[in-house]
Design an enzyme around this catalytic site. Structure first.
Site, PDB file in Angstrom:
ATOM      1  N   CYS A   2       0.960  -1.262  -0.533  1.00 17.30           N
ATOM      2  CA  CYS A   2      -0.177  -0.044  -0.002  1.00 17.30           C
ATOM      3  C   CYS A   2       0.885   1.159  -0.227  1.00 17.30           C
ATOM      4  CB  CYS A   2      -0.822   0.357   0.534  1.00 17.30           C
ATOM      5  SG  CYS A   2      -1.915   2.154   1.436  1.00 17.30           S
ATOM      6  N   GLU A 114      -3.207   1.224  -6.634  1.00 17.51           N
ATOM      7  CA  GLU A 114      -2.371   0.179  -7.055  1.00 17.51           C
ATOM      8  C   GLU A 114      -2.003   0.430  -8.845  1.00 17.51           C
ATOM      9  OE1 GLU A 114       0.658  -1.042  -6.544  1.00 17.51           O
ATOM     10  OE2 GLU A 114       0.151  -1.920  -3.958  1.00 17.51           O
TER      11      GLU A 114
END
Length: 271
Positions: A2, A114
């Site tokens: 993350c 992402e």
């Protein structure tokens, strides 16, 4: 992993969702659609109030810095590298194990970003045969629009170069716990692109479903084996993902337009 996420919910809304008992209006953060490491972020935690007569844990909404600095660190410089802790090893790594046993939190988000890295492109780049084209960012979020409750840790660090009463004498920092990305089909997948989170990236933030919130935040739970059971991935089929503008790749860009769903990957990007 993350490395970026979005957090736009107001503290009043978070207080209702997480049953917050205390938060300070002066710690209110503006909606952030491109949260990056070292930024200040919201964290939900259970901890006794500093000056209260009763030392029971109180659920609080606190403002922390993203990038954990261990209490024993000589300087805070390494915090930017400690934005993620792996669920598989968090209980044993020196930088995280104390916080895992005693200082756990939830980092509320709308979802996380992402970037797709294609294997063939990666192989070619490693061989020096081709430069990697722009990577396509995706936004990942709960399919039902609920809060994305990321499992986190927090830690206190004392800057001994400053007097005890200095407002910056104490740093409170945090890290996101990550786990293996789901290989099962997304609840809602883009028409063109990945159909499982593992096709976007092999890691993902560990999302805690509401039935685990109280146990995760409870500071009286310190047994490592007991706590590790809470690190199990959430049930499959809860997430969706869609392509967003490559503007999110620049941390200076910020705004709700970064969350706009594109019909397909941008021209020049890969999947």
């Amino acid at each position: 992993m993350c490395g970026r996420y979005a957090s736009s919910r107001r503290p009043e809304d978070l207080a209702g969702i997480f049953e917050i008992e205390k938060w300070e209006p002066e710690e209110t953060l503006e909606p952030d659609y491109n949260v990056a490491p070292t930024k200040e972020v919201y964290a939900v935690l259970d901890r006794p109030l500093k000056d209260a007569d009763e030392k029971r844990p109180v659920r609080q909404l606190r403002k922390l810095k993203w990038g954990l600095v261990p209490s024993w660190a000589k300087t805070p410089e390494g915090g930017a590298r400690m934005i993620n802790a792996r669920a598989e090893t968090v209980h044993e790594k020196p930088s995280y194990r104390r916080a895992f046993a005693a200082r756990r939190c939830i980092l509320p988000a709308d979802g996380y970003y992402e970037w797709v890295t294609g294997k063939q492109e990666r192989d070619l780049e490693e061989e020096g045969k081709k430069k990697r084209p722009r990577k396509q960012p995706y936004f990942v979020l709960p399919a039902d629009g609920s809060v994305f409750a990321m499992a986190g840790l927090y830690e206190f660090w004392r800057d001994k170069t400053l007097p005890e009463d200095h407002p910056q004498a104490w740093w409170v920092t945090c890290s996101v716990i990550t786990t293996e990305a789901e290989t099962s089909p997304l609840a809602v997948a883009p028409a063109e692109g990945p159909h499982a989170l593992a096709e976007i990236h092999p890691r993902m933030p560990l999302m805690l479903t509401p039935d685990r919130w109280d146990a995760w935040l409870d500071p009286s739970r310190t047994d490592v084996d007991d706590l590790r059971e809470l690190l199990a991935p959430p049930p499959a089929g809860l997430m969706r993902a869609y392509p967003v503008t490559t503007a999110v790749s620049n941390v200076r860009n910020n705004g709700p337009e970064l969350l706009k769903e594109l019909e397909g990957p941008e021209e020049g990007t890969l999947f």
